[in-house]
Design a protein around this motif. Structure first.
Motif, PDB file in Angstrom:
ATOM      1  N   MET A 279      39.604 -60.556  63.642  1.00 46.03           N
ATOM      2  CA  MET A 279      40.499 -61.288  62.760  1.00 46.03           C
ATOM      3  C   MET A 279      39.882 -61.410  61.372  1.00 46.03           C
ATOM      4  O   MET A 279      40.547 -61.234  60.375  1.00 46.03           O
ATOM      5  N   GLN A 280      38.583 -61.703  61.312  1.00 47.03           N
ATOM      6  CA  GLN A 280      37.905 -61.844  60.034  1.00 47.03           C
ATOM      7  C   GLN A 280      37.938 -60.531  59.255  1.00 47.03           C
ATOM      8  O   GLN A 280      38.177 -60.515  58.061  1.00 47.03           O
ATOM      9  N   SER A 281      37.698 -59.413  59.944  1.00 45.09           N
ATOM     10  CA  SER A 281      37.690 -58.137  59.234  1.00 45.09           C
ATOM     11  C   SER A 281      39.088 -57.757  58.773  1.00 45.09           C
ATOM     12  O   SER A 281      39.236 -57.074  57.773  1.00 45.09           O
ATOM     13  N   ALA A 282      40.130 -58.198  59.501  1.00 44.44           N
ATOM     14  CA  ALA A 282      41.481 -57.887  59.078  1.00 44.44           C
ATOM     15  C   ALA A 282      41.905 -58.762  57.902  1.00 44.44           C
ATOM     16  O   ALA A 282      42.602 -58.316  57.004  1.00 44.44           O
ATOM     17  N   VAL A 283      41.476 -60.026  57.894  1.00 43.72           N
ATOM     18  CA  VAL A 283      41.867 -60.938  56.833  1.00 43.72           C
ATOM     19  C   VAL A 283      41.001 -60.727  55.599  1.00 43.72           C
ATOM     20  O   VAL A 283      41.491 -60.622  54.490  1.00 43.72           O
ATOM     21  N   GLU A 284      39.664 -60.666  55.809  1.00 44.21           N
ATOM     22  CA  GLU A 284      38.728 -60.484  54.715  1.00 44.21           C
ATOM     23  C   GLU A 284      37.980 -59.164  54.915  1.00 44.21           C
ATOM     24  O   GLU A 284      36.937 -59.136  55.534  1.00 44.21           O
ATOM     25  N   PRO A 285      38.474 -58.083  54.428  1.00 49.72           N
ATOM     26  CA  PRO A 285      37.813 -56.802  54.666  1.00 49.72           C
ATOM     27  C   PRO A 285      36.588 -56.597  53.791  1.00 49.72           C
ATOM     28  O   PRO A 285      36.373 -55.527  53.257  1.00 49.72           O
TER      29      PRO A 285
ATOM     30  N   ILE B 188      29.790 -40.792  71.863  1.00 45.54           N
ATOM     31  CA  ILE B 188      30.055 -42.213  71.695  1.00 45.54           C
ATOM     32  C   ILE B 188      29.722 -42.554  70.246  1.00 45.54           C
ATOM     33  O   ILE B 188      28.605 -42.326  69.781  1.00 45.54           O
ATOM     34  N   LEU B 189      30.690 -43.117  69.544  1.00 49.30           N
ATOM     35  CA  LEU B 189      30.521 -43.509  68.148  1.00 49.30           C
ATOM     36  C   LEU B 189      30.534 -45.028  68.054  1.00 49.30           C
ATOM     37  O   LEU B 189      31.379 -45.686  68.672  1.00 49.30           O
ATOM     38  N   LEU B 190      29.610 -45.602  67.298  1.00 52.30           N
ATOM     39  CA  LEU B 190      29.627 -47.033  67.010  1.00 52.30           C
ATOM     40  C   LEU B 190      30.158 -47.205  65.604  1.00 52.30           C
ATOM     41  O   LEU B 190      29.586 -46.700  64.641  1.00 52.30           O
ATOM     42  N   TRP B 191      31.265 -47.945  65.478  1.00 54.32           N
ATOM     43  CA  TRP B 191      31.926 -48.121  64.199  1.00 54.32           C
ATOM     44  C   TRP B 191      31.879 -49.579  63.791  1.00 54.32           C
ATOM     45  O   TRP B 191      32.201 -50.470  64.575  1.00 54.32           O
ATOM     46  N   SER B 192      31.485 -49.845  62.570  1.00 52.04           N
ATOM     47  CA  SER B 192      31.419 -51.199  62.030  1.00 52.04           C
ATOM     48  C   SER B 192      32.611 -51.420  61.109  1.00 52.04           C
ATOM     49  O   SER B 192      32.696 -50.800  60.048  1.00 52.04           O
ATOM     50  N   PRO B 193      33.547 -52.323  61.465  1.00 50.34           N
ATOM     51  CA  PRO B 193      34.689 -52.563  60.594  1.00 50.34           C
ATOM     52  C   PRO B 193      34.301 -53.244  59.274  1.00 50.34           C
ATOM     53  O   PRO B 193      34.947 -53.053  58.265  1.00 50.34           O
ATOM     54  N   GLU B 194      33.227 -54.053  59.300  1.00 50.67           N
ATOM     55  CA  GLU B 194      32.798 -54.723  58.068  1.00 50.67           C
ATOM     56  C   GLU B 194      32.336 -53.708  57.025  1.00 50.67           C
ATOM     57  O   GLU B 194      32.569 -53.883  55.838  1.00 50.67           O
ATOM     58  N   GLN B 195      31.655 -52.664  57.483  1.00 51.77           N
ATOM     59  CA  GLN B 195      31.147 -51.643  56.576  1.00 51.77           C
ATOM     60  C   GLN B 195      32.105 -50.461  56.445  1.00 51.77           C
ATOM     61  O   GLN B 195      31.906 -49.598  55.599  1.00 51.77           O
ATOM     62  N   ALA B 196      33.107 -50.401  57.307  1.00 51.27           N
ATOM     63  CA  ALA B 196      34.091 -49.316  57.343  1.00 51.27           C
ATOM     64  C   ALA B 196      33.413 -47.954  57.457  1.00 51.27           C
ATOM     65  O   ALA B 196      33.744 -47.002  56.759  1.00 51.27           O
ATOM     66  N   ARG B 197      32.427 -47.864  58.366  1.00 54.55           N
ATOM     67  CA  ARG B 197      31.737 -46.590  58.564  1.00 54.55           C
ATOM     68  C   ARG B 197      31.179 -46.517  59.979  1.00 54.55           C
ATOM     69  O   ARG B 197      31.035 -47.523  60.661  1.00 54.55           O
ATOM     70  N   ILE B 198      30.850 -45.317  60.400  1.00 56.74           N
ATOM     71  CA  ILE B 198      30.222 -45.088  61.700  1.00 56.74           C
ATOM     72  C   ILE B 198      28.730 -45.364  61.535  1.00 56.74           C
ATOM     73  O   ILE B 198      28.080 -44.782  60.663  1.00 56.74           O
ATOM     74  N   ILE B 199      28.189 -46.256  62.355  1.00 56.25           N
ATOM     75  CA  ILE B 199      26.787 -46.648  62.205  1.00 56.25           C
ATOM     76  C   ILE B 199      25.865 -45.911  63.171  1.00 56.25           C
ATOM     77  O   ILE B 199      24.658 -45.871  62.946  1.00 56.25           O
ATOM     78  N   ALA B 200      26.408 -45.331  64.229  1.00 55.69           N
ATOM     79  CA  ALA B 200      25.577 -44.579  65.171  1.00 55.69           C
ATOM     80  C   ALA B 200      26.444 -43.613  65.961  1.00 55.69           C
ATOM     81  O   ALA B 200      27.639 -43.819  66.122  1.00 55.69           O
ATOM     82  N   GLU B 201      25.811 -42.544  66.449  1.00 57.73           N
ATOM     83  CA  GLU B 201      26.520 -41.557  67.247  1.00 57.73           C
ATOM     84  C   GLU B 201      25.600 -41.072  68.364  1.00 57.73           C
ATOM     85  O   GLU B 201      24.423 -40.789  68.137  1.00 57.73           O
ATOM     86  N   LEU B 202      26.132 -41.000  69.573  1.00 59.08           N
ATOM     87  CA  LEU B 202      25.390 -40.502  70.728  1.00 59.08           C
ATOM     88  C   LEU B 202      26.188 -39.345  71.309  1.00 59.08           C
ATOM     89  O   LEU B 202      27.368 -39.493  71.634  1.00 59.08           O
TER      90      LEU B 202
END
Length: 136
Positions: free
Chosen positions: A65-71, A114-128
């Motif tokens: 909710m926070q990332s959708a309201v305050e990106p 497997i991709l780890l995605w951070s909505p706060e940073q709007a980027r993929i932070i890790a990939e396995l």
């Protein structure tokens, strides 16, 4: 001789060691402290178990909710653009407690990414990348 044995027995009963009132009080106080401590420990464990499950189920929703309201510093809502390889499709998306999302992709040969995605940073932070087992 028998009378001397009886006499010594009576003397030993007369001079039996008495328990000290202080020692008795200490034993009672320590017993009460053990009961109170054990009760408090069980209470703390129950409290943490109940509140741990409530926090873990509410946190991802609050983070989403926070990332959708305050990106953060983005001008619009963050969107995930998954760099899919040919023949790959999304199997699963899972929210993590730290606010990131785990996206699982599978290709036609059985390989999994497997991709780890951070909505706060709007980027993929890790990939396995897991490759499919090879046939003998």
């Amino acid at each position: 001789m028998a009378s001397s044995l009886v006499g010594s027995k009576e003397n030993s009963e007369l001079y039996a060691p008495r328990s000290s009132r202080g020692l008795l009080a200490a034993v009672i106080i320590m017993g009460l402290m053990i009961i109170i401590g054990a009760t408090a420990l069980v209470g703390v464990i129950i409290y943490r178990v109940v509140h741990q499950s409530a926090v873990s189920t509410e946190r991802p929703a609050a983070t989403m909710m926070q990332s959708a309201v305050e990106p953060s510093s983005l001008s619009s809502v963050a969107r995930l653009k998954v760099p899919r390889l040919p023949g790959e499709h999304v199997i699963m998306v899972s929210a993590r407690q730290d606010g990131a999302f785990a996206v699982m992709l599978k290709d036609e040969q059985g390989g999994v990414r497997i991709l780890l995605w951070s909505p706060e940073q709007a980027r993929i932070i890790a990939e396995l990348t897991l490759t499919a087992p090879s046939s003998p």
